[in-house]
Design a protein around this motif. Structure first.
Motif, PDB file in Angstrom:
ATOM      1  N   ASN A  84       0.829  -1.219   0.000  1.00 39.05           N
ATOM      2  CA  ASN A  84       0.000   0.000   0.000  1.00 39.05           C
ATOM      3  C   ASN A  84       0.853   1.255   0.000  1.00 39.05           C
ATOM      4  O   ASN A  84       0.486   2.276   0.592  1.00 39.05           O
ATOM      5  CB  ASN A  84      -0.954   0.010   1.205  1.00 39.05           C
ATOM      6  N   LYS A 108       3.986   7.552  -0.696  1.00 36.69           N
ATOM      7  CA  LYS A 108       2.847   7.780   0.192  1.00 36.69           C
ATOM      8  C   LYS A 108       2.322   6.439   0.671  1.00 36.69           C
ATOM      9  O   LYS A 108       2.141   5.515  -0.133  1.00 36.69           O
ATOM     10  CB  LYS A 108       1.746   8.538  -0.557  1.00 36.69           C
ATOM     11  N   ASP A 109       2.087   6.314   1.974  1.00 36.39           N
ATOM     12  CA  ASP A 109       1.595   5.045   2.503  1.00 36.39           C
ATOM     13  C   ASP A 109       0.068   4.975   2.419  1.00 36.39           C
ATOM     14  O   ASP A 109      -0.597   5.888   1.917  1.00 36.39           O
ATOM     15  CB  ASP A 109       2.089   4.813   3.931  1.00 36.39           C
ATOM     16  N   GLY A 110      -0.495   3.871   2.909  1.00 35.34           N
ATOM     17  CA  GLY A 110      -1.926   3.653   2.813  1.00 35.34           C
ATOM     18  C   GLY A 110      -2.765   4.641   3.578  1.00 35.34           C
ATOM     19  O   GLY A 110      -3.964   4.789   3.320  1.00 35.34           O
ATOM     20  N   ASP A 111      -2.171   5.341   4.545  1.00 35.53           N
ATOM     21  CA  ASP A 111      -2.887   6.347   5.324  1.00 35.53           C
ATOM     22  C   ASP A 111      -2.726   7.748   4.744  1.00 35.53           C
ATOM     23  O   ASP A 111      -3.173   8.724   5.351  1.00 35.53           O
ATOM     24  CB  ASP A 111      -2.382   6.347   6.775  1.00 35.53           C
ATOM     25  N   GLY A 112      -2.047   7.833   3.609  1.00 36.77           N
ATOM     26  CA  GLY A 112      -1.869   9.133   2.977  1.00 36.77           C
ATOM     27  C   GLY A 112      -0.696   9.926   3.507  1.00 36.77           C
ATOM     28  O   GLY A 112      -0.558  11.114   3.192  1.00 36.77           O
ATOM     29  N   VAL A 113       0.160   9.291   4.314  1.00 32.59           N
ATOM     30  CA  VAL A 113       1.317   9.975   4.891  1.00 32.59           C
ATOM     31  C   VAL A 113       2.511   9.812   3.943  1.00 32.59           C
ATOM     32  O   VAL A 113       2.781   8.711   3.456  1.00 32.59           O
ATOM     33  CB  VAL A 113       1.669   9.403   6.272  1.00 32.59           C
TER      34      VAL A 113
END
Length: 427
Positions: A84, A108-113
């Motif tokens: 992700n 960008k990771d799965g949390d949008g960070v």
């Protein structure tokens, strides 16, 4: 070539099985032979003229295998996989160096960070881009590597390297197909039988539940009524397709904007070159010969003619192209009207144009592209084994380069414990 063969065998050991040939497949094989797609070559991985049984990624138990199975070869202490995670940009050092050098990525990771991953200080470290024929040229452009005028026009303000060939030479094997309702059960199997013609078309077939796989059933219901068949009979169907091997028609890929989550704009120019169109016509003629063969007759309703089957294809929403009435009796027009992708995209970062023979990007240090975007052509059958072979082949080659480099250097520029590769996979 020996290393290439070894790489293929490394893949086949984990992923590939010999398929069991059953009723419909046997009829298809014999139909191809009656249509002069000969000789019969049996089970083989080789691409040679004639009819053959190819490998399958489904084992005898019906389980599907994929590239993920290759992780079984890996030492878990030596590999880290981020899931992700979407790479947005490759980072380059441009100051104090003779030419741009890749030193990391932003993802960008799965949390949008957002995160930054950078290479350790080691002359052997590098970034490997493996985002596919659509993702790799797009990511290079978003990172400032591509045709300057195009990048600046689409909001890429910092051009790292004016590289006019990025995104050029895009290709895809064009495919045209015919759906054949069957009075007998058609086994649910992926394509494993292929007829390799002398003129450059590959003829493949598989089962198809039309009602499940078609976005609209209105035209199918009309066809069922026209053929005086029951609806259940229509769902038991086969699909035979022709695919042009190594099309000479080429296109290009461009950015639509600077958002890496948006698709790029791709033009493949299907059948732009007359040579490709002629192969399609011959391929469809071969399919009609298969349908008219004695071997295939029991898997086709007696009153379903090739003309009616072609009319069905013209009625289905398989692409957004206009339909012409003449297409049902004009194979050239039928090819143009019913062409669609078979998802064998290639090009955009081709060897000799964007990368060298070691897959290093021209004009940039510490960056390679290793995926289907580097292909000059795509195999006539599914290219997945070729893509995986390339990964294994180049992985071995990189290891050999590192061993040789370490053997020839004994200084502080090498930290042997921090020789890392960042692999950028598809989104």
């Amino acid at each position: 070539m020996e290393e290439v063969e070894n790489a293929y065998e490394w893949i086949e050991k984990k992923l590939v099985s010999e398929p069991q040939v059953m009723g419909w497949q046997s009829a298809f094989i014999n139909g191809l032979l009656e249509a002069d797609v000969a000789p019969y070559n049996g089970f083989t991985y080789n691409h040679i003229n004639g009819t053959k049984v190819g490998g399958t990624i489904f084992d005898v138990g019906g389980h599907r295998h994929s590239a993920a199975d290759l992780l079984e070869y890996a030492n878990p202490d030596m590999i880290v996989v981020y899931v992700n995670a979407t790479v947005h940009k490759i980072l380059f050092t441009t100051e104090g160096v003779q030419r741009p050098k890749a030193h990391g990525v932003i993802y960008k990771d799965g949390d949008g960070v957002y995160h930054k991953a950078e290479l350790a200080e080691n002359v052997m470290n590098e970034v490997i881009l493996s985002a596919g024929a659509l993702g790799s040229p797009q990511l290079l452009m978003l990172s400032g590597v591509g045709p300057r005028a195009h990048l600046e026009c689409h909001g890429v303000n910092h051009v790292v390297l004016d590289h006019p060939m990025v995104g050029k030479g895009m290709g895809d094997n064009p495919m045209n197909s015919v759906i054949i309702p069957s009075p007998l059960p058609v086994e649910l199997v992926p394509p494993s039988i292929v007829g390799i013609t002398e003129f450059g078309s590959f003829i493949e077939g598989s089962s198809l539940d039309v009602l499940r796989q078609t976005p609209s059933t209105k035209s199918i219901a009309h066809f069922v009524q026209f053929m005086n068949l029951r609806l259940s009979g229509m769902s038991n169907s086969a699909l035979i397709l022709q695919k042009v091997d190594g099309p000479v028609s080429r296109g290009y890929l461009e950015l639509q904007n600077t958002n890496p989550d948006d698709n790029p704009s791709v033009t493949f120019n299907y059948y732009q070159e007359p040579e490709d169109l002629k192969k399609c016509v011959k391929g469809l003629d071969t399919i009609i010969k298969v349908l008219n063969s004695k071997a295939y007759s029991k898997y086709k309703y007696p009153d379903s003619t090739p003309l009616e089957l072609l009319s069905l294809m013209l009625s289905l929403p398989i692409n957004l192209r206009p339909r012409y009435e003449t297409a049902v009796s004009n194979m050239t027009q039928f090819c143009i009207d019913t062409v669609r992708t078979i998802y064998h995209y290639h090009g955009g970062c081709q060897v000799g144009r964007v990368v060298d023979k070691n897959y290093k990007v021209f004009g940039i240090d510490s960056l390679r592209v290793i995926d289907g975007s580097t292909f000059l052509k795509s195999p006539g059958t599914n290219p997945q084994s070729t893509v995986m072979m390339l990964g294994r082949y180049m992985g071995q080659k990189i290891i050999q380069e590192r061993v040789s480099f370490v053997g020839n250097h004994d200084d502080d520029s090498i930290n042997r414990n921090e020789a890392n590769i960042y692999l950028l996979s598809s989104k």
